[in-house]
Design an enzyme around this catalytic site. Structure first.
Site, PDB file in Angstrom:
ATOM      1  N   HIS A 100      27.828  -4.050 -20.275  1.00 47.95           N
ATOM      2  CA  HIS A 100      29.053  -4.605 -20.859  1.00 47.95           C
ATOM      3  C   HIS A 100      29.051  -5.756 -21.714  1.00 47.95           C
ATOM      4  O   HIS A 100      29.480  -6.536 -22.852  1.00 47.95           O
ATOM      5  CB  HIS A 100      30.050  -4.564 -19.788  1.00 47.95           C
ATOM      6  CG  HIS A 100      31.150  -4.891 -20.023  1.00 47.95           C
ATOM      7  ND1 HIS A 100      32.917  -4.717 -20.834  1.00 47.95           N
ATOM      8  CD2 HIS A 100      31.912  -7.121 -20.420  1.00 47.95           C
ATOM      9  CE1 HIS A 100      33.671  -5.294 -21.653  1.00 47.95           C
ATOM     10  NE2 HIS A 100      33.259  -6.337 -20.912  1.00 47.95           N
ATOM     11  N   GLU A 101      27.789  -6.498 -20.686  1.00 51.24           N
ATOM     12  CA  GLU A 101      28.235  -7.870 -21.472  1.00 51.24           C
ATOM     13  C   GLU A 101      26.892  -8.443 -22.349  1.00 51.24           C
ATOM     14  O   GLU A 101      26.692  -8.606 -23.757  1.00 51.24           O
ATOM     15  CB  GLU A 101      27.588  -8.774 -19.970  1.00 51.24           C
ATOM     16  CG  GLU A 101      28.173  -9.238 -19.307  1.00 51.24           C
ATOM     17  CD  GLU A 101      30.170  -9.452 -19.962  1.00 51.24           C
ATOM     18  OE1 GLU A 101      29.837 -10.054 -20.760  1.00 51.24           O
ATOM     19  OE2 GLU A 101      30.950  -8.715 -18.791  1.00 51.24           O
ATOM     20  N   HIS A 104      28.604  -6.727 -25.992  1.00 51.02           N
ATOM     21  CA  HIS A 104      29.022  -8.573 -26.966  1.00 51.02           C
ATOM     22  C   HIS A 104      28.119  -8.994 -27.427  1.00 51.02           C
ATOM     23  O   HIS A 104      28.158  -9.199 -28.464  1.00 51.02           O
ATOM     24  CB  HIS A 104      29.788  -9.300 -25.715  1.00 51.02           C
ATOM     25  CG  HIS A 104      31.127  -9.186 -24.672  1.00 51.02           C
ATOM     26  ND1 HIS A 104      32.048  -8.844 -25.196  1.00 51.02           N
ATOM     27  CD2 HIS A 104      31.459  -8.688 -23.513  1.00 51.02           C
ATOM     28  CE1 HIS A 104      33.080  -8.623 -25.196  1.00 51.02           C
ATOM     29  NE2 HIS A 104      32.395  -8.390 -24.059  1.00 51.02           N
TER      30      HIS A 104
END
Length: 227
Positions: A100-101, A104
């Site tokens: 998920h990170e 980004h």
């Protein structure tokens, strides 16, 4: 009790319930799937490094950060920072959060518009979030309608930030889920756990946006009542 105070308390209670439910869901989902190792055996740090390297982002650092669920991507430092448990752990939760990170980081590299908008309004939001409560209090104690209207305008920036954050977080989770499957980090049998962790994380931002909407509607109601 003043009607405005009663309504404010109601808004705060509803907001607290929504936020509390979101936080509980995140923590329960994370706790459950942080005990289940992923079939790949890769740690969160290794998964993050692999995703970044395969997408031409070898310059982005992967670093541990103290705490639990303190994971984040820092666009200024170009660093994916993972909480120590996720950095070293190889659970389904750890690799999901790491992916998920990295989502980004991919957004940042690709110039994802909602992310750019969020970064652009962040300085305004920092100012507005500190000033609007004071302006609102000044208006309520009778110093003039101007202060309440100012509070409404200032809070609009806060609301905009929460609204823009939604696609940023949902898209990062969507990217993460797809990447984990394509790169063979999780098996088909583990996909449900990963989806649950990623969905729960995204819901916290939905809860924050709902609370912001309720607060804005309350401010708007009070401003019209004062006219």
């Amino acid at each position: 009790m003043d009607e405005r105070v009663e309504l404010y308390l109601l808004v705060m209670i509803i907001g607290a319930l929504i936020s509390g439910a979101a936080a509980l869901w995140v923590r329960s989902s994370y706790a459950a799937w942080s005990k289940r190792p992923s079939s790949s055996g890769l740690t969160g740090a290794e998964v993050a490094r692999m995703i970044l390297e395969r997408n031409g982002l070898g310059h982005v650092r992967v670093e541990p950060v103290p705490g639990t669920l303190t994971d984040h991507y820092d666009p200024r430092a170009k660093a994916v920072r993972l909480s120590e448990g996720n950095f070293r752990g190889s659970s389904i939760a750890a690799v999901s959060v790491a992916a998920h990170e990295c989502g980004h980081a991919l957004q940042d590299a690709g110039g994802y518009l909602p992310m750019r908008l969020r970064a652009g309004i962040f300085p305004v939001v920092m100012f507005s979030s500190q000033v609007w409560p004071m302006a609102f209090v000044l208006g309520v104690i009778g110093l003039g309608q101007f202060w309440i209207q100012l509070a409404v305008v200032l809070f609009l920036a806060v609301l905009a930030f929460h609204v823009v954050t939604l696609p940023v977080e949902i898209d990062a989770s969507r990217r993460a889920y797809g990447i984990l499957g394509r790169y063979g980090v999780i098996s088909s049998g583990e996909a449900g756990g990963s989806r649950r962790v990623l969905t729960a994380a995204a819901f916290t931002y939905i809860a924050a946006a709902l609370t912001a909407v309720l607060t804005f509607l309350y401010l708007l109601f009070v401003s019209r009542q004062q006219q």
